[in-house]
Design a protein around this motif. Structure first.
Motif, PDB file in Angstrom:
ATOM      1  N   ALA A   6      57.096  42.229 132.826  1.00 41.12           N
ATOM      2  CA  ALA A   6      56.171  41.388 132.177  1.00 41.12           C
ATOM      3  C   ALA A   6      56.525  40.191 131.465  1.00 41.12           C
ATOM      4  CB  ALA A   6      55.315  42.191 130.972  1.00 41.12           C
ATOM      5  N   ILE A   7      57.828  40.109 130.785  1.00 37.55           N
ATOM      6  CA  ILE A   7      58.306  39.188 130.265  1.00 37.55           C
ATOM      7  C   ILE A   7      58.641  37.753 131.415  1.00 37.55           C
ATOM      8  CG2 ILE A   7      60.352  38.241 128.905  1.00 37.55           C
ATOM      9  CD1 ILE A   7      60.306  40.923 127.435  1.00 37.55           C
ATOM     10  N   VAL A   8      59.429  38.717 132.428  1.00 38.74           N
ATOM     11  CA  VAL A   8      59.846  37.747 133.549  1.00 38.74           C
ATOM     12  C   VAL A   8      58.472  36.983 134.174  1.00 38.74           C
ATOM     13  CG1 VAL A   8      60.721  37.643 135.957  1.00 38.74           C
ATOM     14  CG2 VAL A   8      61.871  38.813 134.084  1.00 38.74           C
ATOM     15  N   HIS A   9      57.523  37.550 134.351  1.00 38.41           N
ATOM     16  CA  HIS A   9      56.147  37.096 134.807  1.00 38.41           C
ATOM     17  C   HIS A   9      55.536  36.186 133.624  1.00 38.41           C
ATOM     18  CE1 HIS A   9      55.110  40.025 138.149  1.00 38.41           C
ATOM     19  NE2 HIS A   9      56.295  39.558 138.164  1.00 38.41           N
ATOM     20  N   GLU A  10      55.765  36.349 132.526  1.00 33.93           N
ATOM     21  CA  GLU A  10      55.215  35.175 131.477  1.00 33.93           C
ATOM     22  C   GLU A  10      56.228  34.349 131.538  1.00 33.93           C
ATOM     23  OE1 GLU A  10      55.488  35.604 126.564  1.00 33.93           O
ATOM     24  OE2 GLU A  10      54.542  37.336 127.617  1.00 33.93           O
ATOM     25  N   LYS A  11      57.517  34.133 131.577  1.00 31.07           N
ATOM     26  CA  LYS A  11      58.353  32.887 131.475  1.00 31.07           C
ATOM     27  C   LYS A  11      58.357  32.361 132.884  1.00 31.07           C
ATOM     28  CE  LYS A  11      61.027  34.743 127.978  1.00 31.07           C
ATOM     29  NZ  LYS A  11      61.664  33.835 127.083  1.00 31.07           N
ATOM     30  N   PHE A  12      58.153  33.008 134.172  1.00 30.50           N
ATOM     31  CA  PHE A  12      58.521  32.412 135.263  1.00 30.50           C
ATOM     32  C   PHE A  12      57.225  32.153 136.180  1.00 30.50           C
ATOM     33  CE2 PHE A  12      62.570  33.674 133.818  1.00 30.50           C
ATOM     34  CZ  PHE A  12      63.418  32.575 134.380  1.00 30.50           C
ATOM     35  N   GLY A  13      56.301  33.293 136.035  1.00 27.59           N
ATOM     36  CA  GLY A  13      55.194  33.282 136.966  1.00 27.59           C
ATOM     37  C   GLY A  13      55.348  34.737 137.605  1.00 27.59           C
ATOM     38  N   ASP A  14      54.455  34.945 138.697  1.00 26.06           N
ATOM     39  CA  ASP A  14      54.483  35.990 139.374  1.00 26.06           C
ATOM     40  C   ASP A  14      55.738  35.878 140.480  1.00 26.06           C
ATOM     41  OD1 ASP A  14      52.531  37.274 137.973  1.00 26.06           O
ATOM     42  OD2 ASP A  14      50.748  36.769 139.308  1.00 26.06           O
ATOM     43  N   GLY A  15      56.690  36.906 140.528  1.00 22.96           N
ATOM     44  CA  GLY A  15      57.637  36.935 141.573  1.00 22.96           C
ATOM     45  C   GLY A  15      58.632  37.933 141.329  1.00 22.96           C
ATOM     46  N   ILE A  16      59.867  37.964 141.678  1.00 20.57           N
ATOM     47  CA  ILE A  16      60.827  38.854 141.609  1.00 20.57           C
ATOM     48  C   ILE A  16      62.299  38.038 141.184  1.00 20.57           C
ATOM     49  CG2 ILE A  16      59.628  40.714 143.055  1.00 20.57           C
ATOM     50  CD1 ILE A  16      61.823  40.012 145.162  1.00 20.57           C
ATOM     51  N   MET A  17      63.043  39.035 140.752  1.00 19.79           N
ATOM     52  CA  MET A  17      64.410  38.573 140.820  1.00 19.79           C
ATOM     53  C   MET A  17      65.221  39.043 141.881  1.00 19.79           C
ATOM     54  SD  MET A  17      67.289  38.792 137.780  1.00 19.79           S
ATOM     55  CE  MET A  17      67.815  40.513 138.328  1.00 19.79           C
ATOM     56  N   SER A  18      65.763  38.181 142.696  1.00 16.56           N
ATOM     57  CA  SER A  18      66.584  38.617 144.025  1.00 16.56           C
ATOM     58  C   SER A  18      67.710  39.290 143.347  1.00 16.56           C
ATOM     59  CB  SER A  18      66.705  37.321 144.910  1.00 16.56           C
ATOM     60  OG  SER A  18      67.601  37.890 145.752  1.00 16.56           O
ATOM     61  N   MET A  19      68.022  40.266 144.133  1.00 13.24           N
ATOM     62  CA  MET A  19      69.535  41.158 144.156  1.00 13.24           C
ATOM     63  C   MET A  19      70.457  40.640 144.936  1.00 13.24           C
ATOM     64  SD  MET A  19      69.338  42.337 140.895  1.00 13.24           S
ATOM     65  CE  MET A  19      70.735  43.225 140.616  1.00 13.24           C
ATOM     66  N   ILE A  20      69.966  39.895 146.085  1.00  2.90           N
ATOM     67  CA  ILE A  20      70.727  39.639 147.310  1.00  2.90           C
ATOM     68  C   ILE A  20      71.910  38.689 146.817  1.00  2.90           C
ATOM     69  CG2 ILE A  20      71.051  38.537 149.422  1.00  2.90           C
ATOM     70  CD1 ILE A  20      67.821  39.409 149.495  1.00  2.90           C
ATOM     71  N   ASP A  21      71.678  37.713 145.979  1.00  6.41           N
ATOM     72  CA  ASP A  21      72.674  36.881 145.626  1.00  6.41           C
ATOM     73  C   ASP A  21      72.657  36.887 144.145  1.00  6.41           C
ATOM     74  OD1 ASP A  21      74.821  34.947 145.246  1.00  6.41           O
ATOM     75  OD2 ASP A  21      73.206  33.026 145.708  1.00  6.41           O
ATOM     76  N   CYS A  22      73.169  38.133 143.559  1.00  6.09           N
ATOM     77  CA  CYS A  22      73.104  38.362 141.988  1.00  6.09           C
ATOM     78  C   CYS A  22      74.482  38.354 141.683  1.00  6.09           C
ATOM     79  CB  CYS A  22      72.566  39.686 141.661  1.00  6.09           C
ATOM     80  SG  CYS A  22      72.451  40.123 140.279  1.00  6.09           S
ATOM     81  N   LYS A  23      74.608  37.667 140.447  1.00  7.46           N
ATOM     82  CA  LYS A  23      76.044  37.826 139.513  1.00  7.46           C
ATOM     83  C   LYS A  23      75.681  38.831 138.490  1.00  7.46           C
ATOM     84  CE  LYS A  23      76.786  32.989 140.665  1.00  7.46           C
ATOM     85  NZ  LYS A  23      76.530  31.848 140.246  1.00  7.46           N
ATOM     86  N   VAL A  24      76.893  39.734 138.275  1.00 10.26           N
ATOM     87  CA  VAL A  24      76.862  40.661 137.155  1.00 10.26           C
ATOM     88  C   VAL A  24      77.867  40.473 136.094  1.00 10.26           C
ATOM     89  CG1 VAL A  24      76.948  43.069 136.641  1.00 10.26           C
ATOM     90  CG2 VAL A  24      75.533  42.328 138.623  1.00 10.26           C
ATOM     91  N   ASN A  25      77.644  40.206 134.991  1.00  9.83           N
ATOM     92  CA  ASN A  25      78.892  40.091 134.229  1.00  9.83           C
ATOM     93  C   ASN A  25      78.628  41.343 133.187  1.00  9.83           C
ATOM     94  OD1 ASN A  25      80.833  38.714 132.907  1.00  9.83           O
ATOM     95  ND2 ASN A  25      79.579  37.524 131.561  1.00  9.83           N
ATOM     96  N   ILE A  26      80.041  41.829 132.886  1.00 11.12           N
ATOM     97  CA  ILE A  26      80.084  42.808 131.811  1.00 11.12           C
ATOM     98  C   ILE A  26      80.934  42.207 130.807  1.00 11.12           C
ATOM     99  CG2 ILE A  26      80.539  45.351 131.492  1.00 11.12           C
ATOM    100  CD1 ILE A  26      80.116  45.609 134.558  1.00 11.12           C
ATOM    101  N   GLU A  27      80.626  42.418 129.537  1.00 10.69           N
ATOM    102  CA  GLU A  27      81.485  42.017 128.358  1.00 10.69           C
ATOM    103  C   GLU A  27      81.237  42.910 127.133  1.00 10.69           C
ATOM    104  OE1 GLU A  27      80.681  37.965 126.826  1.00 10.69           O
ATOM    105  OE2 GLU A  27      80.001  37.373 128.557  1.00 10.69           O
ATOM    106  N   ARG A  28      82.475  43.216 126.598  1.00 14.42           N
ATOM    107  CA  ARG A  28      82.717  43.937 125.610  1.00 14.42           C
ATOM    108  C   ARG A  28      82.316  43.229 124.151  1.00 14.42           C
ATOM    109  NH1 ARG A  28      87.230  48.067 124.934  1.00 14.42           N
ATOM    110  NH2 ARG A  28      86.347  49.535 123.381  1.00 14.42           N
ATOM    111  N   LYS A  29      81.291  43.545 123.186  1.00 18.08           N
ATOM    112  CA  LYS A  29      81.184  43.019 122.240  1.00 18.08           C
ATOM    113  C   LYS A  29      81.159  43.600 120.830  1.00 18.08           C
ATOM    114  CE  LYS A  29      76.689  41.051 120.331  1.00 18.08           C
ATOM    115  NZ  LYS A  29      75.267  40.611 120.540  1.00 18.08           N
ATOM    116  N   ALA A  30      82.134  43.108 120.098  1.00  7.73           N
ATOM    117  CA  ALA A  30      82.533  44.027 118.829  1.00  7.73           C
ATOM    118  C   ALA A  30      81.389  44.225 118.113  1.00  7.73           C
ATOM    119  CB  ALA A  30      83.641  43.046 118.176  1.00  7.73           C
ATOM    120  N   ASP A  31      81.137  45.366 117.372  1.00  5.84           N
ATOM    121  CA  ASP A  31      80.236  45.534 116.372  1.00  5.84           C
ATOM    122  C   ASP A  31      80.655  46.607 115.390  1.00  5.84           C
ATOM    123  OD1 ASP A  31      77.793  47.403 115.490  1.00  5.84           O
ATOM    124  OD2 ASP A  31      76.779  45.487 116.398  1.00  5.84           O
ATOM    125  N   PRO A  32      80.506  46.179 113.898  1.00  4.55           N
ATOM    126  CA  PRO A  32      80.867  47.253 113.190  1.00  4.55           C
ATOM    127  C   PRO A  32      80.578  48.833 113.253  1.00  4.55           C
ATOM    128  CG  PRO A  32      79.839  45.590 112.166  1.00  4.55           C
ATOM    129  CD  PRO A  32      79.558  45.324 113.411  1.00  4.55           C
TER     130      PRO A  32
END
Length: 85
Positions: free
Chosen positions: A40-66
């Protein structure tokens, strides 16, 4: 179950219980719980459509938290508007 064959490899969402891989089980659960809201948020910000996973980049980070380190997982995919017929 929802299965698809991509490049000779079967992929899909296997919802059988018990989940044998805890991490992948949590990832599946997160999509089931938050997927409609994210869509729903993607459709609100971009319009009706999908996010392609064909040319997708994935980033994984560690975030310090108390309260304990957190995992920051980012999917960076191209937005593809639905085709109009």
């Amino acid at each position: 179950m929802n299965w698809a064959s991509i490049g000779g490899r079967t992929v899909g969402l296997d919802l059988r219980l018990p989940l044998t891989q805890l991490f992948t089980g949590c990832m599946k659960w997160s999509v089931l719980v938050y997927g409609h809201a994210i869509k729903a948020i993607v459709h609100e910000k971009f319009g009706d459509g999908i996010m392609s996973m064909i040319d997708c980049k994935v980033n994984i980070e560690r975030k310090a938290d108390p309260k304990g380190d957190r995992v920051l997982l980012t999917f960076d995919g191209k937005f593809l508007p639905y085709a109009k017929w």
